[in-house]
Write a protein that holds these residues in place. Structure first.
Motif, PDB file in Angstrom:
ATOM      1  N   LEU A  86      74.398  62.655  72.287  1.00  0.00           N
ATOM      2  CA  LEU A  86      74.073  61.706  71.225  1.00  0.00           C
ATOM      3  C   LEU A  86      73.032  62.267  70.269  1.00  0.00           C
ATOM      4  CD1 LEU A  86      74.190  58.494  73.372  1.00  0.00           C
ATOM      5  CD2 LEU A  86      75.469  58.846  71.257  1.00  0.00           C
ATOM      6  N   LYS A  87      73.177  61.868  69.014  1.00  0.00           N
ATOM      7  CA  LYS A  87      72.272  62.319  67.949  1.00  0.00           C
ATOM      8  C   LYS A  87      71.617  61.109  67.307  1.00  0.00           C
ATOM      9  CE  LYS A  87      75.513  66.073  66.933  1.00  0.00           C
ATOM     10  NZ  LYS A  87      76.339  66.722  65.884  1.00  0.00           N
ATOM     11  N   PRO A  88      70.454  61.302  66.687  1.00  0.00           N
ATOM     12  CA  PRO A  88      69.809  60.168  66.016  1.00  0.00           C
ATOM     13  C   PRO A  88      70.728  59.475  65.000  1.00  0.00           C
ATOM     14  CG  PRO A  88      68.270  61.958  66.227  1.00  0.00           C
ATOM     15  CD  PRO A  88      69.598  62.489  66.685  1.00  0.00           C
ATOM     16  N   GLU A  89      71.598  60.222  64.366  1.00  0.00           N
ATOM     17  CA  GLU A  89      72.500  59.616  63.388  1.00  0.00           C
ATOM     18  C   GLU A  89      73.597  58.764  64.026  1.00  0.00           C
ATOM     19  OE1 GLU A  89      71.655  62.858  63.652  1.00  0.00           O
ATOM     20  OE2 GLU A  89      73.366  64.174  63.203  1.00  0.00           O
ATOM     21  N   ASP A  90      73.678  58.754  65.344  1.00  0.00           N
ATOM     22  CA  ASP A  90      74.601  57.850  66.046  1.00  0.00           C
ATOM     23  C   ASP A  90      74.003  56.458  66.218  1.00  0.00           C
ATOM     24  OD1 ASP A  90      75.475  60.607  68.149  1.00  0.00           O
ATOM     25  OD2 ASP A  90      76.674  59.777  66.509  1.00  0.00           O
ATOM     26  N   THR A  91      72.736  56.300  65.858  1.00  0.00           N
ATOM     27  CA  THR A  91      72.078  55.005  65.970  1.00  0.00           C
ATOM     28  C   THR A  91      72.767  53.986  65.080  1.00  0.00           C
ATOM     29  OG1 THR A  91      69.936  55.968  66.548  1.00  0.00           O
ATOM     30  CG2 THR A  91      69.920  53.760  65.571  1.00  0.00           C
ATOM     31  N   ALA A  92      73.191  52.880  65.678  1.00  0.00           N
ATOM     32  CA  ALA A  92      73.919  51.848  64.947  1.00  0.00           C
ATOM     33  C   ALA A  92      74.226  50.695  65.893  1.00  0.00           C
ATOM     34  CB  ALA A  92      75.223  52.408  64.391  1.00  0.00           C
ATOM     35  N   VAL A  93      74.721  49.624  65.314  1.00  0.00           N
ATOM     36  CA  VAL A  93      75.328  48.562  66.107  1.00  0.00           C
ATOM     37  C   VAL A  93      76.800  48.927  66.250  1.00  0.00           C
ATOM     38  CG1 VAL A  93      75.899  46.127  66.277  1.00  0.00           C
ATOM     39  CG2 VAL A  93      73.701  46.832  65.297  1.00  0.00           C
ATOM     40  N   TYR A  94      77.271  48.960  67.485  1.00  0.00           N
ATOM     41  CA  TYR A  94      78.656  49.332  67.770  1.00  0.00           C
ATOM     42  C   TYR A  94      79.479  48.070  68.041  1.00  0.00           C
ATOM     43  CZ  TYR A  94      77.531  54.272  67.921  1.00  0.00           C
ATOM     44  OH  TYR A  94      77.150  55.550  67.587  1.00  0.00           O
ATOM     45  N   TYR A  95      80.624  47.993  67.376  1.00  0.00           N
ATOM     46  CA  TYR A  95      81.496  46.830  67.469  1.00  0.00           C
ATOM     47  C   TYR A  95      82.853  47.221  68.040  1.00  0.00           C
ATOM     48  CZ  TYR A  95      78.235  44.653  64.173  1.00  0.00           C
ATOM     49  OH  TYR A  95      77.116  44.159  63.566  1.00  0.00           O
ATOM     50  N   CYS A  96      83.364  46.364  68.885  1.00  0.00           N
ATOM     51  CA  CYS A  96      84.726  46.476  69.382  1.00  0.00           C
ATOM     52  C   CYS A  96      85.620  45.634  68.473  1.00  0.00           C
ATOM     53  CB  CYS A  96      84.771  45.948  70.818  1.00  0.00           C
ATOM     54  SG  CYS A  96      86.394  45.970  71.570  1.00  0.00           S
ATOM     55  N   ALA A  97      86.818  46.132  68.191  1.00  0.00           N
ATOM     56  CA  ALA A  97      87.734  45.429  67.305  1.00  0.00           C
ATOM     57  C   ALA A  97      89.149  45.511  67.841  1.00  0.00           C
ATOM     58  CB  ALA A  97      87.667  46.018  65.903  1.00  0.00           C
TER      59      ALA A  97
END
Length: 124
Positions: A86-97
């Motif tokens: 993992l990288k800092p740029e992977d920081t996010a809210v992850y959503y399932c769709a």
């Protein structure tokens, strides 16, 4: 109606790993392809990875290819996203769709069903 619930996520240092799960419930016959998207602050929601209903075809965003692995048992109501290196740029809210079509799509607008999201934070 289809309900999606994500679990997993959390905080990790760069180079670490995390796993996300998404469980589908309700009128699951109404969904076929499933995918993960993410949204970082101030940015648009972007495609991360997607799977057909049978779990026999997967596609990934270039930014995560080789680091993230999507898995789904054939005809299962759950999908999993294993995130490595993992990288800092992977920081996010992850959503399932999920969507009714059995073809994956990289466009968020093509998915009518969404989970509430789970936070992933990667520190340097």
């Amino acid at each position: 109606q289809v309900q999606l619930e994500e679990s997993g996520g959390g905080s990790v240092q760069a180079g670490g790993s995390l796993g996300l799960s998404c469980e589908e419930s309700g009128q699951t016959y109404g969904s076929c392809a499933m995918a993960w998207f993410r949204q970082a602050p101030g940015k648009e929601r972007e495609f991360v990875a997607g799977s057909t209903w049978a779990g026999n075809f997967f596609e990934y965003a270039d930014s995560v290819k080789g680091r993230f692995t999507l898995s789904r048992t054939a005809a299962s109501s759950e999908i999993y996203l294993t995130m490595g290196n993992l990288k800092p740029e992977d920081t996010a809210v992850y959503y399932c769709a999920a969507r009714g079509s059995c073809d994956t799509s990289r466009q968020a607008r093509d998915y009518p069903y969404w989970g509430q999201g789970t936070q992933v934070t990667v520190s340097s």
